[in-house]
Enzyme design. Sequence first.
Site, short mmCIF file in Angstrom:
data_model
loop_
_atom_site.label_atom_id
_atom_site.label_comp_id
_atom_site.label_asym_id
_atom_site.label_seq_id
_atom_site.Cartn_x
_atom_site.Cartn_y
_atom_site.Cartn_z
N LYS A 78 -20.23 -9.96 -89.08
CA LYS A 78 -19.35 -8.91 -89.58
C LYS A 78 -18.47 -8.29 -88.50
O LYS A 78 -17.31 -7.96 -88.75
CB LYS A 78 -20.17 -7.84 -90.31
CG LYS A 78 -20.84 -8.39 -91.57
CD LYS A 78 -21.64 -7.34 -92.30
CE LYS A 78 -22.32 -7.96 -93.53
NZ LYS A 78 -23.09 -6.98 -94.32
N ALA A 143 -23.73 -3.66 -91.41
CA ALA A 143 -24.01 -2.90 -92.63
C ALA A 143 -24.37 -1.46 -92.30
O ALA A 143 -23.91 -0.52 -92.95
CB ALA A 143 -25.13 -3.56 -93.42
#
Length: 268
Positions: A78, A143
């Site tokens: 990510k 996250a």
Amino acid sequence: MTDKLSLSLDGATRVHYIVGDPIAQVKSPAGVSLALQARGQHALVVPAHVPSAELAAWARGVSLARNVDGIIVTVPHKFASFELCSAHSERAAFLHTVNVMRRLPDGSWYGDMFDGLGFVSAMQGRGCQPAGKKALLVGAGGAGSAIAHALVLAGVSELAIHDEDNTRRQTLVSRLAGLGRCPVRDGSADPSGFDVVLNATPVGMKDGDPYPLDVSRLHEQMFVGCVITQPAITPLIAQARSLGCATMTGADMFAQVRDLMVEFLSPP
């Protein structure tokens, strides 16, 4: 709704990838594909197992295919995928992380991050309104960063962040504190004194994993959440439920994130 549909696949199908390392544990390709087709998109999602060292080269290769419209990003890519995008949403730019990329007309990528919005929406769906609550978040990864940002924007009265990577934790704490919305500080594995206790790490995915925090300090008035989708009920959530805590699971979060990603990947 989507479980009554069957996937359509032919040469005109538009392709989206979900990329991670590992990827075999991911259950979402079929569900996201069905959700896209339920919106009238002739598209599907294909898993791609790509090591970190090869991510940029893989993305360049995938970009050569004219029928590839999107990339969903999972662990551990990510942060690195942020650098693959030529443009970003405001929240992705703040976090320097993305979990979904949409192809722009010039062939480059636009990135956004929906983990935080999805997590907070799932909390609210389970009866927990973050505004005014003291929250402990374990995990400052992709996250976790997004969830921390969303919690601050949702109005928590205080946020403590615990992560064994001191540099990553301190960087996130400093940036969120700089928003001036609430006190943001270093946390620990002790949830005492918090209203909301959240795990945004993969600890709990494997048999024999320790708890991500000190479960002996949980009590029934706390709300406990976890990002893990497999197993469906992690040891942390099982223990919290045994104590009478209200909880949310990774599946609750993913249902919300999926809807946001599908909307993002669906052309107007």
